[in-house]
Motif scaffolding. Structure first.
Motif, PDB file in Angstrom:
ATOM      1  N   GLY A 124       0.823  -1.212   0.000  1.00 42.33           N
ATOM      2  CA  GLY A 124       0.000   0.000   0.000  1.00 42.33           C
ATOM      3  C   GLY A 124       0.851   1.252   0.000  1.00 42.33           C
ATOM      4  O   GLY A 124       0.495   2.259  -0.632  1.00 42.33           O
ATOM      5  N   ILE A 125       1.988   1.213   0.691  1.00 41.75           N
ATOM      6  CA  ILE A 125       2.902   2.359   0.727  1.00 41.75           C
ATOM      7  C   ILE A 125       3.478   2.633  -0.658  1.00 41.75           C
ATOM      8  O   ILE A 125       3.622   3.792  -1.068  1.00 41.75           O
ATOM      9  CB  ILE A 125       4.021   2.115   1.754  1.00 41.75           C
ATOM     10  N   VAL A 126       3.793   1.570  -1.410  1.00 42.75           N
ATOM     11  CA  VAL A 126       4.293   1.739  -2.778  1.00 42.75           C
ATOM     12  C   VAL A 126       3.275   2.505  -3.613  1.00 42.75           C
ATOM     13  O   VAL A 126       3.608   3.471  -4.325  1.00 42.75           O
ATOM     14  CB  VAL A 126       4.590   0.371  -3.426  1.00 42.75           C
ATOM     15  N   GLY A 129       2.938   6.213  -2.602  1.00 41.72           N
ATOM     16  CA  GLY A 129       4.024   7.012  -3.152  1.00 41.72           C
ATOM     17  C   GLY A 129       3.785   7.378  -4.608  1.00 41.72           C
ATOM     18  O   GLY A 129       4.086   8.496  -5.037  1.00 41.72           O
ATOM     19  N   LEU A 130       3.215   6.450  -5.358  1.00 42.88           N
ATOM     20  CA  LEU A 130       2.909   6.734  -6.764  1.00 42.88           C
ATOM     21  C   LEU A 130       1.820   7.799  -6.886  1.00 42.88           C
ATOM     22  O   LEU A 130       1.829   8.601  -7.823  1.00 42.88           O
ATOM     23  CB  LEU A 130       2.486   5.447  -7.474  1.00 42.88           C
ATOM     24  N   VAL A 131       0.883   7.805  -5.924  1.00 47.66           N
ATOM     25  CA  VAL A 131      -0.148   8.844  -5.913  1.00 47.66           C
ATOM     26  C   VAL A 131       0.501  10.215  -5.702  1.00 47.66           C
ATOM     27  O   VAL A 131       0.147  11.199  -6.367  1.00 47.66           O
ATOM     28  CB  VAL A 131      -1.191   8.560  -4.815  1.00 47.66           C
ATOM     29  N   LYS A 132       1.451  10.292  -4.782  1.00 54.51           N
ATOM     30  CA  LYS A 132       2.183  11.550  -4.577  1.00 54.51           C
ATOM     31  C   LYS A 132       2.886  11.975  -5.869  1.00 54.51           C
ATOM     32  O   LYS A 132       2.900  13.152  -6.226  1.00 54.51           O
ATOM     33  CB  LYS A 132       3.231  11.388  -3.475  1.00 54.51           C
ATOM     34  N   PHE A 133       3.471  11.016  -6.550  1.00 56.44           N
ATOM     35  CA  PHE A 133       4.173  11.300  -7.799  1.00 56.44           C
ATOM     36  C   PHE A 133       3.211  11.888  -8.820  1.00 56.44           C
ATOM     37  O   PHE A 133       3.529  12.867  -9.508  1.00 56.44           O
ATOM     38  CB  PHE A 133       4.812  10.018  -8.337  1.00 56.44           C
ATOM     39  N   ALA A 250      -7.000   1.147   2.420  1.00 56.09           N
ATOM     40  CA  ALA A 250      -6.678   1.670   3.748  1.00 56.09           C
ATOM     41  C   ALA A 250      -5.535   2.673   3.723  1.00 56.09           C
ATOM     42  O   ALA A 250      -5.518   3.625   4.522  1.00 56.09           O
ATOM     43  CB  ALA A 250      -6.318   0.516   4.682  1.00 56.09           C
ATOM     44  N   ILE A 251      -4.578   2.496   2.824  1.00 61.97           N
ATOM     45  CA  ILE A 251      -3.339   3.284   2.882  1.00 61.97           C
ATOM     46  C   ILE A 251      -3.252   4.359   1.812  1.00 61.97           C
ATOM     47  O   ILE A 251      -2.796   5.477   2.089  1.00 61.97           O
ATOM     48  CB  ILE A 251      -2.120   2.337   2.796  1.00 61.97           C
ATOM     49  N   VAL A 252      -3.679   4.076   0.595  1.00 57.57           N
ATOM     50  CA  VAL A 252      -3.497   5.032  -0.506  1.00 57.57           C
ATOM     51  C   VAL A 252      -4.159   6.384  -0.231  1.00 57.57           C
ATOM     52  O   VAL A 252      -3.541   7.433  -0.484  1.00 57.57           O
ATOM     53  CB  VAL A 252      -4.007   4.430  -1.830  1.00 57.57           C
ATOM     54  N   PRO A 253      -5.407   6.441   0.296  1.00 48.30           N
ATOM     55  CA  PRO A 253      -6.004   7.761   0.555  1.00 48.30           C
ATOM     56  C   PRO A 253      -5.202   8.631   1.521  1.00 48.30           C
ATOM     57  O   PRO A 253      -5.313   9.865   1.484  1.00 48.30           O
ATOM     58  CB  PRO A 253      -7.381   7.417   1.145  1.00 48.30           C
ATOM     59  N   VAL A 254      -4.402   7.997   2.373  1.00 48.37           N
ATOM     60  CA  VAL A 254      -3.598   8.749   3.350  1.00 48.37           C
ATOM     61  C   VAL A 254      -2.597   9.656   2.648  1.00 48.37           C
ATOM     62  O   VAL A 254      -2.148  10.656   3.206  1.00 48.37           O
ATOM     63  CB  VAL A 254      -2.882   7.776   4.309  1.00 48.37           C
ATOM     64  N   ALA A 255      -2.250   9.331   1.405  1.00 50.36           N
ATOM     65  CA  ALA A 255      -1.240  10.107   0.675  1.00 50.36           C
ATOM     66  C   ALA A 255      -1.662  11.555   0.477  1.00 50.36           C
ATOM     67  O   ALA A 255      -0.815  12.432   0.279  1.00 50.36           O
ATOM     68  CB  ALA A 255      -0.967   9.461  -0.685  1.00 50.36           C
ATOM     69  N   ILE A 256      -2.961  11.828   0.560  1.00 53.15           N
ATOM     70  CA  ILE A 256      -3.436  13.201   0.346  1.00 53.15           C
ATOM     71  C   ILE A 256      -2.876  14.142   1.408  1.00 53.15           C
ATOM     72  O   ILE A 256      -2.360  15.220   1.095  1.00 53.15           O
ATOM     73  CB  ILE A 256      -4.976  13.241   0.341  1.00 53.15           C
ATOM     74  N   ALA A 257      -2.983  13.729   2.673  1.00 54.11           N
ATOM     75  CA  ALA A 257      -2.533  14.600   3.765  1.00 54.11           C
ATOM     76  C   ALA A 257      -1.039  14.893   3.702  1.00 54.11           C
ATOM     77  O   ALA A 257      -0.628  16.068   3.765  1.00 54.11           O
ATOM     78  CB  ALA A 257      -2.922  14.000   5.112  1.00 54.11           C
ATOM     79  N   THR A 294       8.953   7.498  -1.082  1.00 53.78           N
ATOM     80  CA  THR A 294       7.974   6.703  -0.347  1.00 53.78           C
ATOM     81  C   THR A 294       7.802   5.331  -0.996  1.00 53.78           C
ATOM     82  O   THR A 294       7.790   4.302  -0.317  1.00 53.78           O
ATOM     83  CB  THR A 294       6.627   7.445  -0.300  1.00 53.78           C
ATOM     84  N   SER A 295       7.669   5.301  -2.325  1.00 50.42           N
ATOM     85  CA  SER A 295       7.516   4.025  -3.032  1.00 50.42           C
ATOM     86  C   SER A 295       8.753   3.151  -2.872  1.00 50.42           C
ATOM     87  O   SER A 295       8.650   1.928  -2.713  1.00 50.42           O
ATOM     88  CB  SER A 295       7.245   4.277  -4.519  1.00 50.42           C
ATOM     89  N   LEU A 296       9.937   3.762  -2.903  1.00 48.36           N
ATOM     90  CA  LEU A 296      11.170   3.006  -2.699  1.00 48.36           C
ATOM     91  C   LEU A 296      11.172   2.369  -1.317  1.00 48.36           C
ATOM     92  O   LEU A 296      11.562   1.202  -1.156  1.00 48.36           O
ATOM     93  CB  LEU A 296      12.377   3.927  -2.854  1.00 48.36           C
ATOM     94  N   GLY A 297      10.730   3.137  -0.306  1.00 41.50           N
ATOM     95  CA  GLY A 297      10.648   2.574   1.036  1.00 41.50           C
ATOM     96  C   GLY A 297       9.761   1.343   1.063  1.00 41.50           C
ATOM     97  O   GLY A 297      10.120   0.312   1.641  1.00 41.50           O
ATOM     98  N   GLY A 298       8.591   1.424   0.438  1.00 43.40           N
ATOM     99  CA  GLY A 298       7.686   0.286   0.414  1.00 43.40           C
ATOM    100  C   GLY A 298       8.252  -0.896  -0.352  1.00 43.40           C
ATOM    101  O   GLY A 298       8.077  -2.062   0.051  1.00 43.40           O
TER     102      GLY A 298
END
Length: 433
Positions: A124-126, A129-133, A250-257, A294-298
């Motif tokens: 989900g973290i990966v 991170g793509l959403v942020k990108f 659960a995780i992807v929407p968190v990228a907004i904040a 972030t995606s690299l971390g995941g």
């Protein structure tokens, strides 16, 4: 809106200019100490291996610097925004596997290998991170001028203030474990920065840590148990991510904040250094770099990464802005991930030592925000007064916007409230006085 009309930023002298390699290394070590506590707390709370978190923080920082053309002096460490959803996803898949524990820490103490369950969370973290990108690409598409209109100085300055104030309880809680040690560390750092000359005044955090550590050692407040058992060489316990609809929801929407909070971080670092990093290399690049880190971390089994306000506070305190200092800190983080003994030594620093120093660092960030408002001659009247009032209360008052697994609070919620209030008041012709 002309270029000169947005954020009146005063150029600052870089005290690390023309510094020797040895001096830069010491300054990098100072930033390593500053980021360490928060970076290792996230894996502790989520069950992610600490050495993986340090490795991905270091690699993520280097990746960010590459994406941003090596221009922006920031360090990226473990993000707190994803703790709750990562724990929820990991616990869900543990239960699916027949394991019943009240907390992640209970499972760790029982010797459970969490990696098969954490893999869904890191998947989900990966994606997050793509959403942020993608958000970064969107900013590039709409153009910096349109983006700047969303964040007039009254919003960006208030966001910087909120960064420091939101973090202030963290510093106080850390210091409250032993106020004597915390205050000794704090006053040492202040004395070195204000009264010493030469290179020493550029490393007040290191001096604060050294003096605080020595006092803690003398008074029996240092625990060497982990240091004595840690090995000298150890490879990080990396693992591949797994992907599922549940984890993504659960995780992807968190990228907004964190994306919205990122704007405040970049405004803050721009105000501290005196360079408009949101224009060059551009907010789109900084957000894209944050997302890829972030995606690299995941991908490597680590937590999400984000720009660290703690290190921005050090920049404001020392006025040493060379981006190489942050890259050196990243190399130290990678070193600690490969040498557990070094990581254990740093973890032996009592929490109040860092708490005392962070009282000053977080306060300086808030002060930079106030300075930004003053430099841009923001009138705290009429429309601006309303916008600032709404942002400060929603950011500090504990307000939460909840929709399913998505939650918006703190700086992210305050920024959205500020943007909406500014748009509505501007469209309705609200008075400026």
């Amino acid at each position: 809106m002309g270029e000169s009309e947005y954020l009146n930023i005063t150029p600052q002298e870089d005290r690390s200019a023309n510094m020797s390699t040895g001096g830069l290394i010491l300054l990098g070590l100072q930033h390593t100490f500053t980021m360490f506590g928060a970076t290792v707390l996230v894996p502790y709370l989520t069950g992610i291996p600490v050495n993986v978190a340090l490795l991905t923080a270091g690699l993520g920082t280097l990746l960010f610097h590459w994406i941003t053309k090596w221009k922006v002096p920031v360090f990226l460490g473990s993000s707190f925004a994803y703790i709750a959803p990562v724990v929820a996803v990991t616990t869900y898949y543990m239960q699916q596997g027949g394991l019943e524990y009240k907390s992640i820490q209970d499972a760790v103490q029982a010797g459970v290998d969490l990696r098969p369950y954490l893999a869904y969370a890191t998947g989900g973290i990966v994606l997050a991170g793509l959403v942020k990108f993608v958000f970064g690409l969107l900013i590039k598409w709409i153009g910096i001028r349109r983006f700047e209109k969303l964040f007039p100085p009254v919003i960006s300055g208030t966001m910087i203030i909120l960064i420091g104030l939101i973090l202030s309880p963290v510093a106080v809680n850390m210091a409250s474990g032993n106020w004597t040690i915390a205050l000794i560390s704090l006053f040492t750092a202040i004395f070195v920065r204000l009264y010493m000359r030469g290179f020493n005044r550029l490393v007040p955090v290191i001096w604060g840590i050294i003096v605080g550590y020595v006092v803690a050692l003398i008074t029996g407040n240092v625990n060497f148990a982990e240091l004595s058992t840690a090995s000298w060489i150890g490879m990080p316990e990396m693992y591949l991510p797994k992907f599922s609809w549940y984890a993504a929801a659960a995780i992807v929407p968190v990228a907004i904040a964190p994306s919205v909070e990122h704007f405040g971080d970049v405004f803050a670092i721009s105000a501290v250094v005196g360079k408009k990093f949101y224009e060059d290399p551009g907010m789109h690049r900084t957000l894209m770099g944050d997302g890829l880190a972030t995606s690299l971390g995941g991908l490597l089994g680590g937590p999400a990464n984000t720009t660290y306000s703690e290190n921005t506070g050090v920049l404001a305190f020392t006025k040493a802005f060379n981006p190489w200092i942050m890259r050196i800190a990243a190399f130290f983080a990678i070193l600690m991930s490969l040498v557990p003994k070094v990581g254990a030594l740093v973890r032996s620093i009592p929490v109040p030592v860092m708490g005392g120093i962070e009282i000053l660092l977080f306060g300086m960030i808030a002060s930079i925000g106030a300075k930004t408002l003053i430099n841009n001659q923001v009138k705290v009247e009429g429309k601006n007064l309303v916008i600032m009032s709404l942002m400060l209360v929603t950011g500090l008052g504990g307000a939460v916007f909840q929709a399913g697994n998505f939650a918006l609070q703190g700086l992210g919620l305050a920024a959205i409230v500020g943007i909406l209030a500014n748009a509505i008041l501007s469209l309705t012709g609200a008075s400026d006085d």
